[in-house]
Design an enzyme around this catalytic site. Structure first.
Site, PDB file in Angstrom:
ATOM      1  N   LYS A 141      12.002 -41.087 -13.468  1.00 20.33           N
ATOM      2  CA  LYS A 141      12.582 -41.152 -12.128  1.00 20.33           C
ATOM      3  C   LYS A 141      13.485 -42.381 -11.990  1.00 20.33           C
ATOM      4  O   LYS A 141      13.740 -43.076 -12.951  1.00 20.33           O
ATOM      5  CB  LYS A 141      11.469 -41.133 -11.074  1.00 20.33           C
ATOM      6  CG  LYS A 141      10.526 -39.921 -11.188  1.00 20.33           C
ATOM      7  CD  LYS A 141      11.166 -38.607 -10.762  1.00 20.33           C
ATOM      8  CE  LYS A 141      10.425 -37.365 -11.227  1.00 20.33           C
ATOM      9  NZ  LYS A 141       9.150 -37.100 -10.570  1.00 20.33           N
TER      10      LYS A 141
HETATM   11  C1  LIG Z   1       8.128 -36.100 -10.308  1.00 16.54           C
HETATM   12  C2  LIG Z   1       8.028 -35.267  -9.116  1.00 16.54           C
HETATM   13  C3  LIG Z   1       6.938 -35.327  -8.225  1.00 16.54           C
HETATM   14  C4  LIG Z   1       5.740 -36.215  -8.410  1.00 16.54           C
HETATM   15  O1  LIG Z   1       5.357 -36.319  -9.687  1.00 16.54           O
HETATM   16  P1  LIG Z   1       4.337 -37.391 -10.262  1.00 16.54           P
HETATM   17  O2  LIG Z   1       4.505 -37.195 -11.726  1.00 16.54           O
HETATM   18  O3  LIG Z   1       2.999 -36.992  -9.775  1.00 16.54           O
HETATM   19  O4  LIG Z   1       4.723 -38.764  -9.823  1.00 16.54           O
HETATM   20  C5  LIG Z   1       6.983 -34.550  -7.086  1.00 16.54           C
HETATM   21  N1  LIG Z   1       8.018 -33.748  -6.831  1.00 16.54           N
HETATM   22  C6  LIG Z   1       9.075 -33.661  -7.648  1.00 16.54           C
HETATM   23  C7  LIG Z   1      10.220 -32.774  -7.273  1.00 16.54           C
HETATM   24  C8  LIG Z   1       9.108 -34.396  -8.828  1.00 16.54           C
HETATM   25  O5  LIG Z   1      10.165 -34.291  -9.644  1.00 16.54           O
END
Ligand SMILES: *Cc1c(COP(=O)(O)O)cnc(C)c1O
Length: 390
Positions: free
Chosen positions: A192
């Site tokens: 991210k």
């Molecule tokens: C990465 C992501 C999340 C949350 O993911 P975690 O791996 O639990 O931090 C939620 N929604 C979207 C669209 C994502 O890409």
């Protein structure tokens, strides 16, 4: 992946980040210490929200956001079919029903027109959702002004899934400020925008929601006498007010996250430059990027292309495999959630959300991360020219 493979996403850490983590390792608190508050302050200050609650991961934040809005059995929650499964699973953790709203064919975000039509129908059937979770796909904001207006008309609550979007803006305001929603969910997984290893955060301007989420993060336990249902037994006393979880983030993670926040603007700026370079480099090829909504600036977590399959003799899988063979670590975001076997069990079938399914047939995610070089964009373009056979 081998060293010469260009991944689709990658974290960027520097010595300062590493020193901050080491400092925690040498300190008294590995968890529930001062780094959590520092990280929460850094995120809320950037976003312009009044409360931040750090958690173990983004999925946990979505779960507790639903809980804090009293999502439970008999409720329904709507989201986009083009998202990571977490955006839908969170409602199911609470015992609620999930449904989807098809995407806009240009931006591939939850489509406000389709949402309006579905709400009108649901009002007649008595099946209005309790919560809608717009997902800012690839980092670009959903049409939040319109979704917010619909929430006023139909009385649903909004949790923004901003896992892709930190660093971006919408109508000149920063993502995460909760101008259009009750709560915003963030993720700090390494692919991210900024990372804490694993991690997530809820931002909100509602003190009651903040308090509830924060209590649910630690088993539903409080040490605040004003929240207790009976008199305190003494200084050791705490009460479990409702059933919660252990969704805490460690100080090790929070120190990394807080340090990464110092680079957020630089990371986002670099991602915007790479996106523009891609747009220029790929112009004229038989493919198209996602449409850009002029109302916002994307956080550019991902850069997707859609193949103009009618103009080439290869299919998506062949193009994808050729790119991988050429060392381009492409990916596909996402397999529509309603097509997952575990969602088929709930009655979802193909054909239900045609724009999402069409997008999925054509989509490839190209490498996008702040440490990418300008020349990497050229490398991707050459590989694409090969792969497309043009
Ligand atoms: C990465 C992501 C999340 C949350 O993911 P975690 O791996 O639990 O931090 C939620 N929604 C979207 C669209 C994502 O890409």
């Amino acid at each position: 992946m081998a060293a010469d493979v260009l991944p689709y996403g990658r974290q960027l850490l520097d010595d300062e980040d590493i020193e901050e983590v080491v400092r925690v390792l040498r300190s008294d608190f590995l968890t529930q210490g001062p780094a959590i508050e520092r990280f929460e302050k850094a995120v809320t200050a950037w976003c312009g929200a009044s409360h931040g609650i750090a958690m173990a991961n983004g999925t946990a934040t979505l779960h507790l956001a639903c809980k804090a809005l009293d999502v439970g059995h008999g409720d329904s929650v709507w989201t986009s079919p083009i998202t990571f499964v977490a955006s839908a699973n969170c409602a199911r953790y609470c015992g609620a029903k999930v449904d989807f709203v098809d995407v806009d064919p240009g931006t591939v975000n939850l489509c406000p027109d389709r949402l309006a039509a579905k709400l009108e129908q649901a009002e007649k059937n008595g099946t209005l959702p309790k919560v809608v979770i717009p997902v800012h796909f690839a980092g670009q904001n959903c049409a939040m002004d319109r979704i917010h207006a619909l929430s006023q008309k139909y009385g649903f609550r909004i949790i923004e899934d901003a896992a892709h979007a930190l660093g971006g803006t919408y109508l000149n305001e920063r993502v995460g400020n909760c101008r259009w929603s009750d709560m915003v969910s963030h993720s700090f997984h390494p692919v991210k925008i900024i990372t804490s290893g694993e991690g997530g955060m809820i931002t909100t301007n509602d003190p009651a929601l903040a308090q509830r989420v924060s209590m649910l993060r630690t088993h539903g336990i409080t040490r605040d006498a004003s929240l207790m249902t009976s008199k305190s037994h003494g200084p050791w006393y705490y009460q479990q007010i409702e059933l919660g979880y252990n969704y805490r983030m460690t100080d090790i993670q929070a120190a990394l996250g807080a340090s990464q926040m110092n680079k957020l603007d630089a990371f986002a700026a670099r991602r915007r430059v790479i996106a523009d370079l891609y747009d220029q480099a790929l112009a004229g090829l038989p493919l198209r990027p996602l449409a850009r909504d002029p109302q916002g600036v994307s956080g550019w977590h991902l850069y997707m292309i859609r193949l103009n399959l009618g103009e080439i003799s290869r299919n998506r899988r062949e193009v994808f495999e050729s790119l991988r063979a050429q060392g381009i670590g492409v990916n596909v975001h996402y397999i529509p959630v309603h097509l997952q076997p575990d969602y088929a069990k709930l009655g979802f079938t193909s054909g239900m959300f045609p724009e999402a399914e069409r997008y999925y047939e054509e989509a490839i995610t190209l490498p996008m991360f702040p440490a990418m070089k300008d020349s990497d964009v050229e490398r991707v373009r050459s590989a694409l020219v090969n792969a497309l056979g043009v």
